[in-house]
Scaffold this motif. Sequence first.
Motif, short mmCIF file in Angstrom:
data_model
loop_
_atom_site.label_atom_id
_atom_site.label_comp_id
_atom_site.label_asym_id
_atom_site.label_seq_id
_atom_site.Cartn_x
_atom_site.Cartn_y
_atom_site.Cartn_z
N GLN A 47 67.72 30.00 -18.38
CA GLN A 47 68.33 30.25 -19.81
C GLN A 47 68.98 31.36 -20.05
O GLN A 47 68.47 32.48 -19.36
N VAL A 91 57.89 34.68 -20.26
CA VAL A 91 57.86 33.23 -19.65
C VAL A 91 56.80 32.11 -20.00
O VAL A 91 56.83 30.99 -19.42
N ASP A 118 66.63 32.86 -12.54
CA ASP A 118 65.35 32.33 -12.58
C ASP A 118 64.66 31.49 -13.45
O ASP A 118 64.16 30.62 -13.31
N SER A 119 65.26 31.61 -14.68
CA SER A 119 64.66 30.95 -15.99
C SER A 119 65.53 29.76 -16.26
O SER A 119 64.98 28.84 -17.10
N GLY A 146 60.93 32.97 -23.85
CA GLY A 146 62.35 33.28 -24.07
C GLY A 146 62.82 34.69 -24.71
O GLY A 146 63.76 34.87 -24.75
N VAL A 161 56.13 32.84 -13.20
CA VAL A 161 57.41 32.57 -12.67
C VAL A 161 57.62 33.54 -11.46
O VAL A 161 57.78 34.80 -11.93
N SER A 163 60.12 35.20 -9.03
CA SER A 163 61.53 35.31 -8.97
C SER A 163 62.01 35.16 -7.46
O SER A 163 61.31 35.49 -6.56
N TYR A 166 60.85 39.68 -19.93
CA TYR A 166 61.16 38.60 -20.45
C TYR A 166 59.91 37.43 -20.57
O TYR A 166 59.38 37.24 -19.51
#
Length: 516
Positions: free
Chosen positions: A413, A285, A410-411, A269, A290, A292, A283
Amino acid sequence: MTSEKTFIGAIDHGTSSTRFIVFDLLGHPVARHQQEFKQIHPKSGWHEHDPDVLISSVVDCIDKAVEKFAQQGHDVSDIKCVGLTNQRETMLVWDRETGEALHNAIAWPDTRTTSIVRELKAKDGADDLRSVCGLPLSTYPSSLKLLWLLRNVEAVRNAYDAGRLMFGTVDTWLLYRLTGGKDGGVFVTDATNASRTMFMNLKTLQYEEKHLQFFGLDRSKIHLPSIVPSSSATDYGKLGVSRLKGTPITGCLGDQSAALVGQLGFSPGSAKNTYGTGCFLLYNVGNEPVISKHGLLATVAYDFGRPLKPVYALEGSVAVAGSGITFLMQNLGFATQSDDINALAESVDDNGGCVFVTAFSGLFAPYWIDDAKGTIFGITQHTQKGHIVRATFEAACFQTKAILDAMEKDSGQSLAKLAVDGGMSNSEICMQTQADLIGIPVDRPAMRETTSLGAAIAAGFGVGLWQNLDELMAMSRRDRTHFEPVLSKEASAKMFTRWERAVEMCRGWLDTTEQQ
C-alpha cells in the motif's frame, strides 16, 4: 475527578535533552521545562552519556516544570500520573548490589561494535534472528553494545561472572533509579523498548532463549528487566524523588512509538515521521508483526494491555537528521541558532549541486551500510554555506523517501499523507522539500510535542482516564499545516537518482582494519 483539575505529566528523555511537560486531558501543554545534557565522544564513532546526569536531568525538569505549573495557580496534586518516553537502543549496565552504573550509557548511534557485527553475521543462526525479533544485526541494537562491554570492561565482566549484572535500556535505568534504585526500585521495561534489544520475540513479547544463547549470554549471570504493557496502573511504581514524589508512573513507550501514539496513528496504514536527532518513520501494520524484506525494521508500536492486542509497526531509522544541523552549527560554525540555519537555507535557490550523505554512523534503513562515512559530493568554488544546509536537510528527506518506497513494497500500500513532528519539522524549507520528494502531502501539527503527548496518553490509559482510542481522536487536530508537493515527478526522480548514486559512492569507505 473532573477534567478541569486532571493533568498528566510526561518525562521525555531524548538523545540530547530531557523535558517534562504537563498536559491537560485535551492534549494541551500547560507547563514544561527542557534541559540539554552533555554528549560524550571518547573516540571517533563512540557516543556515550553520563548515567547520573540522565537521572538528574529528569528530576530537574520535573521540579522546574511543576514549579511553573504551580505558579499558574494549579494544585500539584492535580497531576494524577506520569508517563515516560525515552531514546531506545541506548543501554546501560549496573551492579545489583550497589545500584550504581558500571559504565557510561552507550548511545544508539555509537558504532564501536562494527567488528562484532561482522563477526556475528558469519555465525550459525545469524540469518534466523530477524524473523523472530524484527531487527538486523547492526551497530544499532542494544545487544551488540552489551557484548562490547562484556568483552572490554573488566568491572562489567566481573559483575556478570558474579551474577550481579543488571542490563537495561534507558527506560529501565530511569524507572529503577526514580522509584528507589537498589532500595526497592522497579526493574521493568515495556515491549516497545524491549523490541529494540534483539532479545525479545515479537509475537510472544517475551525474551527468546535462543537469541540469548546466540549472543553467548547465560541467564543465570545477567538480570534482564520484566517486559510489561506500555500502560499499567501498577507495574511502573511511583516516583520516589522530585516534587512529584508519590505520583504513580503509569505508562512507558520508546520515543518513536510515543510519537506515533501522539500523532494518533492508531489505524493500520497510518504513519508518522519524527525529525529529531535522527529521523524515524513508523507505519502501523496492525495486530500482527510484518517482517520486512526491503531493509526495514519490525517493531512493537504500542501495547496498552488487555483487552487490547499489541499493535506492530514497520520502521525506517535514519541515524542523522537534526544532528546534521547541530554538526553544521557546532563543528563547522555555520550559525549559533536554528533560525540562522534556516536563513542560510533561504539564501540560495537550491543545493547548488551538493549532495551530503550524512553517514556519521554509517547508513541505517533501508541501506544498512556500516562501512560508510559522511561525504559531501558536488562541491565547487561557488559552493556556499546555504547549499550545504540545503543538502543536509535533503539528506534526511531522501532517506525518508527511500524508507517510504520500501514500506510500500512490504505492505503493498502507498501512503496518502505523512504526519510529521520533531525539531527539524519546524523548517518550512525542509518540509516542503520532503513533500516534493515523496510526492504526497506532509501534515504537520501546530503542537509538535507529540512524543511527550504519546507518553501522556499511555499513562492516561494506565489509570483509566480514557476508556478507548476514539476518545482521543479530537486531540492535536487544530491548526495543522499541509505541505503539498509542487516539484514535478521528473525533477524529483532526478534528484533522488543523484542521491542514490552518492550513497553507492560512499559504500566501503572504511576497510576492515579501520573498522576494527
